[in-house]
Write a protein that holds these residues in place. Structure first.
Motif, PDB file in Angstrom:
ATOM      1  N   ARG A  72      46.746  28.663  35.889  1.00 20.59           N
ATOM      2  CA  ARG A  72      46.359  29.314  36.933  1.00 20.59           C
ATOM      3  C   ARG A  72      46.228  30.993  36.539  1.00 20.59           C
ATOM      4  O   ARG A  72      45.098  31.473  36.899  1.00 20.59           O
ATOM      5  CB  ARG A  72      47.448  29.754  38.057  1.00 20.59           C
ATOM      6  CG  ARG A  72      47.880  28.163  38.837  1.00 20.59           C
ATOM      7  CD  ARG A  72      46.737  27.352  39.307  1.00 20.59           C
ATOM      8  NE  ARG A  72      45.988  28.018  40.187  1.00 20.59           N
ATOM      9  CZ  ARG A  72      44.826  27.798  40.904  1.00 20.59           C
ATOM     10  NH1 ARG A  72      44.367  26.573  40.325  1.00 20.59           N
ATOM     11  NH2 ARG A  72      44.207  28.305  41.970  1.00 20.59           N
ATOM     12  N   ALA A  73      46.975  31.303  35.610  1.00 27.11           N
ATOM     13  CA  ALA A  73      46.577  32.825  35.166  1.00 27.11           C
ATOM     14  C   ALA A  73      45.140  32.647  34.155  1.00 27.11           C
ATOM     15  O   ALA A  73      44.614  33.772  34.486  1.00 27.11           O
ATOM     16  CB  ALA A  73      47.818  33.324  34.232  1.00 27.11           C
ATOM     17  N   CYS A  74      45.118  31.840  33.443  1.00 26.47           N
ATOM     18  CA  CYS A  74      43.885  31.744  32.738  1.00 26.47           C
ATOM     19  C   CYS A  74      42.723  31.396  33.771  1.00 26.47           C
ATOM     20  O   CYS A  74      41.401  32.206  33.404  1.00 26.47           O
ATOM     21  CB  CYS A  74      43.854  30.314  31.928  1.00 26.47           C
ATOM     22  SG  CYS A  74      44.995  30.711  30.509  1.00 26.47           S
ATOM     23  N   LEU A  75      42.711  30.784  34.787  1.00 27.22           N
ATOM     24  CA  LEU A  75      41.664  30.570  35.837  1.00 27.22           C
ATOM     25  C   LEU A  75      41.324  31.957  36.392  1.00 27.22           C
ATOM     26  O   LEU A  75      40.266  32.528  36.645  1.00 27.22           O
ATOM     27  CB  LEU A  75      41.965  29.754  36.978  1.00 27.22           C
ATOM     28  CG  LEU A  75      41.784  28.032  36.584  1.00 27.22           C
ATOM     29  CD1 LEU A  75      42.336  27.456  37.758  1.00 27.22           C
ATOM     30  CD2 LEU A  75      40.368  27.880  36.092  1.00 27.22           C
ATOM     31  N   ALA A  76      42.333  32.807  36.728  1.00 25.69           N
ATOM     32  CA  ALA A  76      42.333  33.985  37.534  1.00 25.69           C
ATOM     33  C   ALA A  76      41.597  35.080  36.434  1.00 25.69           C
ATOM     34  O   ALA A  76      40.498  35.615  36.771  1.00 25.69           O
ATOM     35  CB  ALA A  76      43.617  34.536  37.980  1.00 25.69           C
ATOM     36  N   ALA A  77      41.789  34.903  35.196  1.00 32.23           N
ATOM     37  CA  ALA A  77      41.074  35.780  34.110  1.00 32.23           C
ATOM     38  C   ALA A  77      39.834  35.410  33.713  1.00 32.23           C
ATOM     39  O   ALA A  77      38.799  36.279  33.658  1.00 32.23           O
ATOM     40  CB  ALA A  77      42.008  35.426  32.601  1.00 32.23           C
ATOM     41  N   ALA A  78      39.460  34.120  33.800  1.00 33.19           N
ATOM     42  CA  ALA A  78      38.058  33.665  33.774  1.00 33.19           C
ATOM     43  C   ALA A  78      37.187  34.112  34.775  1.00 33.19           C
ATOM     44  O   ALA A  78      36.051  34.466  34.606  1.00 33.19           O
ATOM     45  CB  ALA A  78      38.076  32.080  33.730  1.00 33.19           C
ATOM     46  N   ASP A  79      37.724  34.203  36.189  1.00 29.42           N
ATOM     47  CA  ASP A  79      37.149  34.707  37.346  1.00 29.42           C
ATOM     48  C   ASP A  79      36.714  36.316  37.166  1.00 29.42           C
ATOM     49  O   ASP A  79      35.706  36.558  37.998  1.00 29.42           O
ATOM     50  CB  ASP A  79      37.731  34.428  38.668  1.00 29.42           C
ATOM     51  CG  ASP A  79      37.983  33.019  38.960  1.00 29.42           C
ATOM     52  OD1 ASP A  79      37.046  32.035  38.541  1.00 29.42           O
ATOM     53  OD2 ASP A  79      38.876  32.559  39.883  1.00 29.42           O
ATOM     54  N   LEU A  80      37.210  36.941  36.316  1.00 24.88           N
ATOM     55  CA  LEU A  80      37.034  38.396  35.990  1.00 24.88           C
ATOM     56  C   LEU A  80      35.639  38.630  35.098  1.00 24.88           C
ATOM     57  O   LEU A  80      35.042  39.593  35.076  1.00 24.88           O
ATOM     58  CB  LEU A  80      38.362  39.206  35.246  1.00 24.88           C
ATOM     59  CG  LEU A  80      39.579  39.157  35.964  1.00 24.88           C
ATOM     60  CD1 LEU A  80      40.477  39.771  35.226  1.00 24.88           C
ATOM     61  CD2 LEU A  80      39.303  39.625  37.422  1.00 24.88           C
ATOM     62  N   GLY A  81      35.135  37.240  34.459  1.00 28.09           N
ATOM     63  CA  GLY A  81      33.871  37.414  33.876  1.00 28.09           C
ATOM     64  C   GLY A  81      34.168  37.953  32.375  1.00 28.09           C
ATOM     65  O   GLY A  81      33.371  38.118  31.593  1.00 28.09           O
ATOM     66  N   VAL A  82      35.610  37.427  32.028  1.00 27.28           N
ATOM     67  CA  VAL A  82      35.793  37.671  30.381  1.00 27.28           C
ATOM     68  C   VAL A  82      35.194  36.605  29.475  1.00 27.28           C
ATOM     69  O   VAL A  82      34.899  35.810  29.988  1.00 27.28           O
ATOM     70  CB  VAL A  82      37.301  37.987  30.360  1.00 27.28           C
ATOM     71  CG1 VAL A  82      38.004  38.787  30.904  1.00 27.28           C
ATOM     72  CG2 VAL A  82      37.834  36.457  30.418  1.00 27.28           C
ATOM     73  N   TRP A  83      34.986  37.259  28.403  1.00 24.11           N
ATOM     74  CA  TRP A  83      34.234  36.441  27.351  1.00 24.11           C
ATOM     75  C   TRP A  83      35.299  35.731  26.645  1.00 24.11           C
ATOM     76  O   TRP A  83      35.285  34.400  26.249  1.00 24.11           O
ATOM     77  CB  TRP A  83      33.501  37.117  26.344  1.00 24.11           C
ATOM     78  CG  TRP A  83      33.110  36.718  24.960  1.00 24.11           C
ATOM     79  CD1 TRP A  83      32.624  35.692  24.521  1.00 24.11           C
ATOM     80  CD2 TRP A  83      34.108  37.113  23.555  1.00 24.11           C
ATOM     81  NE1 TRP A  83      32.673  35.495  23.144  1.00 24.11           N
ATOM     82  CE2 TRP A  83      33.511  36.489  22.689  1.00 24.11           C
ATOM     83  CE3 TRP A  83      34.836  38.245  23.291  1.00 24.11           C
ATOM     84  CZ2 TRP A  83      33.953  36.631  21.260  1.00 24.11           C
ATOM     85  CZ3 TRP A  83      35.214  38.309  22.203  1.00 24.11           C
ATOM     86  CH2 TRP A  83      34.723  37.565  21.280  1.00 24.11           C
ATOM     87  N   MET A  84      36.549  36.257  26.435  1.00 22.31           N
ATOM     88  CA  MET A  84      37.697  35.451  25.484  1.00 22.31           C
ATOM     89  C   MET A  84      39.132  35.871  26.312  1.00 22.31           C
ATOM     90  O   MET A  84      39.266  36.997  26.835  1.00 22.31           O
ATOM     91  CB  MET A  84      37.561  36.071  24.113  1.00 22.31           C
ATOM     92  CG  MET A  84      38.665  35.418  23.294  1.00 22.31           C
ATOM     93  SD  MET A  84      38.527  36.099  21.554  1.00 22.31           S
ATOM     94  CE  MET A  84      37.110  34.977  20.987  1.00 22.31           C
ATOM     95  N   LEU A  85      40.070  35.040  26.269  1.00 20.30           N
ATOM     96  CA  LEU A  85      41.250  35.283  26.594  1.00 20.30           C
ATOM     97  C   LEU A  85      42.297  34.417  25.644  1.00 20.30           C
ATOM     98  O   LEU A  85      41.901  33.695  24.974  1.00 20.30           O
ATOM     99  CB  LEU A  85      41.552  34.970  28.048  1.00 20.30           C
ATOM    100  CG  LEU A  85      41.442  33.738  28.523  1.00 20.30           C
ATOM    101  CD1 LEU A  85      42.913  33.014  28.529  1.00 20.30           C
ATOM    102  CD2 LEU A  85      40.598  33.408  29.789  1.00 20.30           C
TER     103      LEU A  85
END
Length: 232
Positions: A72-85
């Motif tokens: 769920r945290a990774c999905l939240a990060a992806a929604d921020l528009g990041v290129w990499m996490l």
């Protein structure tokens, strides 16, 4: 033209100092890393702002928790528009698979990589926490587990890059911190290389913080590193 292989670590205590540097940059010149301190102080709004300006953002929060929480945290990060996490490989295979599966159908799926052994940890530090084997042994074991989970790559020291490249193939990303240009104090990093050495050993991207951000002239420091690696 391919974007820069340099990821500038925004090692600043507040948003204002980070933005002071960013105003000097073109998104085509570099990528940016937002880590724990800056993210904790400035929050998701800064990440969204940088992404909206065209910067490729590596969100370096090293998620490490139960599989559902990390997914769920990774999905939240992806929604921020990041290129990499990134997540932490020590969370295990199930956790990494859950993160990978959560992002699989995201419309702007970021690159998902894992941290193996922090570059600040040497043999003595590993022994203190009960991990047998050398740093290189542990990095390779965790890297193979990361690849099995379907992630795009790992964060690793450039010193391990040749072995990892041979074991993991050409497509697996190697993102290398602990980069110190020749003549620069390594400070708290134990396993360091120059930018040119790291790329020659197989790294794809170089994470460089204080040698640029703490330089008297950050842009001059960035240009000097770009010149050093231009023909690697």
């Amino acid at each position: 033209m391919e974007k820069s292989r340099i990821i500038i670590a925004l090692d600043y205590p507040n948003e204002e100092q980070a933005l002071s540097l960013i105003r000097q940059l073109d998104p085509a010149q570099c990528r940016l890393k937002v880590g724990k301190e800056l993210f904790t102080r400035a929050g998701p709004s800064l990440v969204k702002r940088l992404a909206a300006q065209g910067f490729s953002i590596f969100l370096d929060l090293k998620f490490h928790d139960i599989p559902h929480t990390v997914a769920r945290a990774c999905l939240a990060a992806a929604d921020l528009g990041v290129w990499m996490l990134n997540i932490h490989a020590l969370g295990g295979l199930s956790m990494m698979k859950a993160a990978q599966e959560a992002l699989a159908n995201h419309p702007s799926r970021p690159q998902l990589i894992a941290v193996t052994v922090l570059t600040s940890m040497d043999q003595a530090a590993l022994s203190q926490i009960g991990l047998a084997g050398t740093p290189e042994d542990n990095v390779l074991q965790l890297a193979l587990l990361t690849q099995e989970a379907g992630l795009n790559g790992i964060v690793c020291s450039g010193q391990e890059a040749p072995v990892l490249r041979q074991a993991l193939g050409k497509e697996f990303l190697l993102v290398t911190p602990g980069i110190r240009p020749a003549g620069v104090d390594p400070k708290d990093q134990q396993r360091v290389l120059t930018p040119r050495e790291a790329l020659a050993k197989g790294a794809n991207y170089l994470v460089i913080g204080r040698p640029i951000t703490a330089a008297p002239d950050p842009m001059m420091a960035l240009r000097a590193i770009e010149a050093e690696i231009s023909n690697v």
